[in-house]
Write an enzyme that holds these catalytic residues in place. Structure first.
Site, mmCIF file in Angstrom:
data_model
loop_
_atom_site.group_PDB
_atom_site.id
_atom_site.type_symbol
_atom_site.label_atom_id
_atom_site.label_comp_id
_atom_site.label_asym_id
_atom_site.label_seq_id
_atom_site.Cartn_x
_atom_site.Cartn_y
_atom_site.Cartn_z
ATOM 1 N N ASP A 11 35.535 -3.667 -17.207
ATOM 2 C CA ASP A 11 34.340 -4.214 -16.569
ATOM 3 C C ASP A 11 33.618 -5.078 -17.594
ATOM 4 O OD1 ASP A 11 32.273 -4.786 -14.890
ATOM 5 O OD2 ASP A 11 31.615 -2.715 -14.594
ATOM 6 N N ASP A 105 34.912 -10.008 -12.464
ATOM 7 C CA ASP A 105 34.723 -9.425 -13.793
ATOM 8 C C ASP A 105 35.196 -7.987 -13.905
ATOM 9 O OD1 ASP A 105 32.759 -8.487 -12.054
ATOM 10 O OD2 ASP A 105 31.284 -8.222 -13.647
ATOM 11 N N GLU A 106 36.028 -7.531 -12.982
ATOM 12 C CA GLU A 106 36.365 -6.108 -12.947
ATOM 13 C C GLU A 106 37.776 -5.930 -12.409
ATOM 14 O OE1 GLU A 106 34.344 -2.079 -11.013
ATOM 15 O OE2 GLU A 106 33.563 -4.072 -10.524
#
Length: 493
Positions: A11, A105-106
Site C-alpha cells: 500500500d 496504489d494497492e
C-alpha cells in the site's frame, strides 16, 4: 491459511499527496490535500502532515479547509498517478505472475507462486528489497504487509504505515487480532460497527468469543459466518491475477445545481466523450450505456440503454446518453451527472457504422426539440475533483487563451522560466511556482491567464536518474540492497 507468510500486500503511503510532494520541492514536509476544490468537493488524499490536523480521505473539502487553512490544496493529476502506478505494478509483476491490483496504489502479490519466497526469512527479504527499489524508481514510499492470508497481509500493511514492513507469523493470528477494533476486519463499516457496539462487541476477541450462532443472529447468515471466520484469523481467498473491470464511467458534482436543460445536456455530452476516452485508453468497448443523475434533493436516478453490439464510438455513446436524459425530469435542479459503459468486451469494430447510423437517425428525429444551437450552450464551469482535472488535460491547448483554466497543482511551462506548477488562479491571473522534482524550491511569479508564453505541460518524472532494476529480483545493486533479515523491522507477535 498458509504455513508461511508468502502473501504480500503493498500500500503506497498517502499516494496522491506523496506524489505531489515528490514533484514539488516547496511542498515537502508541509500539509498537502488533493481532491475536488469546489464547494462540494471531497478529499481524495491528505499527506501525513495534513492528517495531524484531522484531515482525511472522503472528508468534505470545506471541512478540510477549516481544519488546515494553511495546507496546499491541489487538483488531482491522474496522468502522473497512473504513470507511477504502472511502474509499481511492473515491479510487482517481477515477483510473481499472481498480482491482484486493488487500486492505483494497492495490490496483493502471491510470492510463493513466483518462487521468490517460501518462508519468513525469504519473504521478509523480498519485502525489504521491494520497498527499497520502489523508492529508487519512483521516489515514493510504500508499506508492506506479509502474512499467510490476504486479510492479515492487508492488516499488516496498515499497521506498518507509514513506510514500514510488518510480517505476521502464521499461527499468531488470533493473538494479534484479539485486541484490535472490530473495524479492522473487512466488511465492518460504520453501520455494522455501531450495530456490534450496541451488542457489546467492540474488539475482535468479542466476536470470537460470541460464536458463530450469535453473529448469525445479529448480522444474518452470510455476514455472520464470514465475520466469525475472520475473527478467528481464517481467510482462504486466493490472490487473483485478473480483476477485469466490469464498467467504465465518469461523473461530476457541480458547485451549484444545474437548472438549465441545455446546460445539463451539454454536460452529459461532455461526460460521454470523457467516458469514451477512458474506454479507448483501456482498449475496451461496451454494449450498455448508463446515465446517472443525482437531483437537488439527493435522489439518484439511473437509466440504461443496451446497444446492438459493443462500441467505443463517441457519437454512439453521446447520443445514447442524450436519449436517456430525455426520460429524466431535471427541472428541480441537478447536483451530479455521470455517464458509464458496461458489458465490456475487447475492442471490436463490429456493427459500429450501423450503430452510428442508428444514433444519427434518432438524433435527427429529436433535433428540433432537444438539440440546442451551438451559441446557446453555456461553457462548462469549474468542477470538483477528477472532472476538473480531466477537463484541463483533454484538449486544453486548443481553447482560446483567454478562456483557459489553470487547475491548482497542474503542470505548466513558460518560454522564459521553464517548468512549473499552478499555485492558484483567479481575477484574470495565474500564479506559478517554477521548480522541478529534483530542483530546490523555486520562485513564484504571476501572469495573465491569456499570456501566450505560458502553456499547460505534461508531468515530469519524479526521479531524475532512476536505477536500472531489469535484473531484479534475481540480483540487486549493492547500493539498493535492503536490510534483508535484519531485526530492525517489525515482526509479530
Amino acid at each position: 491459511m498458509r504455513a508461511a507468510p508468502t502473501i504480500l500486500h503493498l500500500d503506497m503511503d498517502a499516494f496522491y499527496a506523496s506524489a505531489e510532494q515528490a514533484a514539488k520541492p516547496s511542498l515537502r514536509g508541509k500539509p498537502v490535500v488533493v481532491g475536488g476544490l469546489g464547494t462540494r468537493g471531497v478529499v481524495a488524499t491528505a499527506s501525513y502532515e495534513a492528517r495531524r490536523f484531522g484531515v482525511h480521505s472522503a472528508m468534505p473539502m470545506a471541512q478540510a479547509r477549516r481544519l488546515a487553512p494553511n495546507a496546499a490544496y491541489l487538483v488531482p493529476r491522474f496522468a502522473l498517478y497512473r504513470t507511477v502506478s504502472d511502474q509499481v505494478m511492473e515491479l510487482l509483476g517481477r515477483l510473481s505472475p499472481l498480482v491482484e491490483p486493488l487500486s492505483l496504489d494497492e495490490a496483493f502479490v502471491d510470492l510463493e507462486a513466483g518462487g521468490v519466497a517460501d518462508d519468513s526469512a525469504s519473504a521478509r527479504a523480498i519485502g525489504e528489497q521491494l520497498r527499497t527499489v520502489i523508492g529508487a524508481v519512483t521516489g515514493l514510499s510504500g508499506s508492506v504487509g506479509l502474512a499467510g492470508s490476504k486479510m492479515l497481509a492487508k492488516i499488516a500493511s496498515e499497521e506498518a504505515k507509514p513506510d514500514g514492513l510488518l510480517l505476521i507469523e502464521p499461527g499468531t493470528e488470533r493473538e494479534l487480532l484479539a485486541p484490535m477494533s472490530v473495524r479492522i476486519l473487512p466488511g465492518v463499516g460504520p453501520a455494522t460497527g455501531d450495530h456490534l457496539r450496541r451488542a457489546g462487541m467492540t474488539l475482535v476477541s468479542h466476536l470470537a468469543e460470541a460464536g458463530e450462532a450469535e453473529l448469525v443472529r445479529l448480522l444474518g447468515k452470510a455476514h455472520g459466518v464470514a465475520l466469525h471466520r475472520m475473527a478467528l484469523g481464517h481467510d482462504d481467498r486466493p490472490v487473483v491475477a485478473e480483476r477485469d473491470a466490469k464498467s467504465v464511467s465518469v461523473e461530476d458534482t457541480f458547485d451549484v445545481d444545474l437548472h438549465d436543460r441545455v446546460r445539463v445536456r451539454s454536460e452529459v455530452e461532455r461526460l460521454a466523450d470523457r467516458c469514451v476516452q477512458r474506454l479507448r485508453g483501456a482498449g475496451r468497448s461496451g454494449r450498455t450505456v448508463v446515465l446517472k443523475v443525482r437531483r437537488y434533493d439527493f435522489s439518484t436516478l439511473t437509466r440504461s440503454e443496451t446497444l446492438r453490439g459493443p462500441t467505443d464510438d463517441p457519437t454512439v455513446v453521446r447520443e445514447a446518453a442524450a436519449r436517456l436524459l430525455e426520460a429524466v425530469d431535471t427541472t428541480g435542479g441537478v447536483r451530479l451527472l455521470g455517464v458509464g459503459v458496461t458489458g465490456l468486451a475487447d475492442f471490436t469494430q463490429e456493427d459500429l457504422f450501423a450503430q452510428a447510423a442508428d444514433a444519427q437517425h434518432a438524433a435527427e428525429e429529436s433535433a428540433a426539440a432537444a438539440a440546442p444551437e451551438p451559441d446557446e450552450r453555456e461553457p462548462a464551469g469549474e468542477r470538483a475533483g477528477e472532472g476538473a482535472a480531466a477537463g484541463a488535460d483533454a484538449g486544453e491547448s486548443e481553447e482560446p487563451l483567454a478562456s483557459r483554466r489553470w487547475p491548482a497543482g497542474h503542470d505548466v511551462r513558460h518560454e522564459e522560466h521553464g517548468h512549473g506548477w499552478v499555485q492558484g488562479s483567479g481575477v484574470g491571473r495565474v500564479t506559478v511556482r517554477f521548480e522541478e522534482p529534483w530542483s530546490p524550491p523555486g520562485r513564484v511569479r504571476t501572469f495573465r491567464i491569456d499570456d501566450p508564453r505560458l502553456r499547460p505541460a505534461e508531468p515530469l518524472r519524479l526521479v531524475r536518474d532512476p536505477v536500472d532494476y531489469s535484473s531484479w529480483p534475481a540480483s540487486l545493486p549493492k547500493s539498493l540492497s535492503g536490510p534483508g533479515t535484519s531485526e530492525e523491522e517489525t515482526s509479530r507477535p
